[in-house]
Design an enzyme around this catalytic site. Structure first.
Site, mmCIF file in Angstrom:
data_model
loop_
_atom_site.group_PDB
_atom_site.id
_atom_site.type_symbol
_atom_site.label_atom_id
_atom_site.label_comp_id
_atom_site.label_asym_id
_atom_site.label_seq_id
_atom_site.Cartn_x
_atom_site.Cartn_y
_atom_site.Cartn_z
ATOM 1 N N LYS A 43 0.795 -1.231 0.000
ATOM 2 C CA LYS A 43 0.000 0.000 0.000
ATOM 3 C C LYS A 43 0.834 1.291 0.000
ATOM 4 O O LYS A 43 0.397 2.336 0.468
ATOM 5 C CB LYS A 43 -0.989 0.029 1.190
ATOM 6 N N HIS A 99 7.213 -7.332 -2.365
ATOM 7 C CA HIS A 99 7.012 -6.785 -1.012
ATOM 8 C C HIS A 99 7.947 -7.472 -0.007
ATOM 9 O O HIS A 99 7.804 -7.277 1.195
ATOM 10 C CB HIS A 99 5.590 -7.065 -0.522
ATOM 11 N N SER A 129 -4.811 2.905 3.914
ATOM 12 C CA SER A 129 -4.984 2.197 2.641
ATOM 13 C C SER A 129 -5.106 0.692 2.882
ATOM 14 O O SER A 129 -5.939 0.008 2.280
ATOM 15 C CB SER A 129 -3.785 2.520 1.736
HETATM 16 P P1 A3P Z 1 -5.164 4.658 -1.335
HETATM 17 O O1 A3P Z 1 -5.794 3.416 -0.806
HETATM 18 O O2 A3P Z 1 -4.698 5.579 -0.238
HETATM 19 O O3 A3P Z 1 -6.011 5.378 -2.346
HETATM 20 P P2 A3P Z 1 -0.155 -0.386 -3.648
HETATM 21 O O4 A3P Z 1 -0.101 -0.333 -5.139
HETATM 22 O O5 A3P Z 1 1.196 -0.408 -2.999
HETATM 23 O O6 A3P Z 1 -1.061 -1.464 -3.171
HETATM 24 O O7 A3P Z 1 -0.765 1.002 -3.152
HETATM 25 C C1 A3P Z 1 -2.103 1.338 -3.433
HETATM 26 C C2 A3P Z 1 -2.287 2.794 -3.081
HETATM 27 O O8 A3P Z 1 -1.623 3.602 -4.080
HETATM 28 C C3 A3P Z 1 -3.744 3.200 -3.083
HETATM 29 O O9 A3P Z 1 -3.826 4.249 -2.106
HETATM 30 C C4 A3P Z 1 -3.910 3.748 -4.502
HETATM 31 O O10 A3P Z 1 -5.004 4.599 -4.666
HETATM 32 C C5 A3P Z 1 -2.585 4.490 -4.645
HETATM 33 N N1 A3P Z 1 -2.225 4.787 -6.050
HETATM 34 C C6 A3P Z 1 -2.040 3.902 -7.051
HETATM 35 N N2 A3P Z 1 -1.782 4.569 -8.197
HETATM 36 C C7 A3P Z 1 -1.814 5.897 -7.904
HETATM 37 C C8 A3P Z 1 -1.648 7.107 -8.661
HETATM 38 N N3 A3P Z 1 -1.416 7.090 -9.964
HETATM 39 N N4 A3P Z 1 -1.747 8.288 -8.002
HETATM 40 C C9 A3P Z 1 -1.995 8.347 -6.679
HETATM 41 N N5 A3P Z 1 -2.162 7.227 -5.914
HETATM 42 C C10 A3P Z 1 -2.077 6.031 -6.515
#
Ligand code: A3P
Length: 286
Positions: A43, A99, A129
């Site tokens: 996340k 991860h 998140s």
């Molecule tokens: P949120 O749940 O706070 O919206 P991961 O890919 O490590 O699982 O992380 C997911 C988080 O990254 C989510 O956060 C998602 O919305 C955010 N995310 C993914 N792509 C993004 C982008 N282009 N701009 C901003 N946030 C992004």
């Protein structure tokens, strides 16, 4: 039912990996000098960086990103498919997501010139998140409450272990030529500057039009609309996006909408204790 698989003291989400896969990943997987690793604590912007790497790889052409799911473009290291997908992958470079905490990562990394981009995010936003992700994804146990998940997060009783150990473990590589420390906050506040920095780290020099294209296709809006990037291809049984979309809010500081004052103070206290010896200053520390 969701179960975790413990490997050397760290819980891994069971559906996606077995002990055999993890043992292979740690001890036998051969890192190549031209590999590029996208490493994060969950996340923290994993999917975002995967998208940026895909677009850098194609010199800004979004065709690949719009036709092939991200898990095939930038596959997981800790996966049952590691041997099939990664070992046999002919493309150079191999783009690989992980991860895995530093202490369990492929031993062959130490002998290679492979590049590692490690992305960190404000752990309070990571927790928020993670809370929503745990509710919508079959890979994570449904949290009893936000407060309960926070206690588990602070003690490291969550998949991939303690955020503090993960971050401080990977930060041991700061200063090495093949390691780039990146933050979600930098991506958020200056996506263009971050794309330039990552491109430079990968030895790529692009003209403005290419950078513009990478930035355009890596925005929250573009990725939310791109089913190859937002996990919409997965059936609801794996990720129920009606409960919470994977591309949820995509902002910094959402923790302020979720933490009570007491929770925030408790979190800060543990953060100060655990990160006491860390010399890196993150955007949220300033
Ligand atoms: P949120 O749940 O706070 O919206 P991961 O890919 O490590 O699982 O992380 C997911 C988080 O990254 C989510 O956060 C998602 O919305 C955010 N995310 C993914 N792509 C993004 C982008 N282009 N701009 C901003 N946030 C992004």
């Amino acid at each position: 039912m969701c179960e975790y698989i413990p490997y050397k003291g760290i819980d891994f989400p069971h559906l996606s990996v077995t002990l055999k896969d993890l043992n292979f990943m740690e001890n036998e997987f051969q890192v190549r000098d031209d590999d590029i690793f996208n490493v994060t604590y969950p996340k923290s912007g994993t999917t975002w960086v995967a998208e940026i790497l895909s677009l850098i790889d194609t010199n800004g052409d979004p065709t690949w990103s719009k036709t092939i799911p991200n898990w095939e473009r930038v596959p997981w290291l800790e996966s049952p498919d590691t041997v099939e997908i990664l070992q046999n992958k002919k493309e150079i470079p191999r783009l690989i997501t992980s991860h895995v905490p530093k202490q369990l990562f492929c031993k062959s990394l130490a002998r290679s010139k492979a590049k590692v981009i490690y992305t960190v995010r404000n752990p309070k936003d990571v927790l928020v998140s993670l809370y929503y992700f745990s509710k919508m994804s079959v890979y994570y146990k449904d949290p009893k409450s936000f407060g309960d998940l926070m206690e588990k997060f602070l003690t490291g009783d969550v998949p991939y272990g303690s955020w503090f150990d993960h971050v401080t473990g990977w930060l041991e590589l700061v200063g090495k030529d093949n390691f780039l420390l990146n933050t979600y906050e930098d991506l958020y506040w200056d996506l263009r500057g971050s794309v330039l920095r990552i491109s430079k780290f990968l030895g790529k020099k692009f003209d403005n039009a290419v950078i513009d294209s990478i930035v355009e296709h890596a925005t929250f809006k573009s990725m939310k609309e791109n089913d190859m990037a937002n996990f919409r291809l997965l059936p609801n049984v794996y990720m129920d996006q009606d409960k919470s979309p994977f591309m949820r809010k995509g902002v910094t500081g959402d923790w302020k909408n979720h933490f009570t004052v007491a929770q925030s103070e408790r979190f800060d206290k543990v953060y100060r204790e655990k990160m006491h010896d860390c010399t890196v200053k993150f955007p949220w520390d300033r």
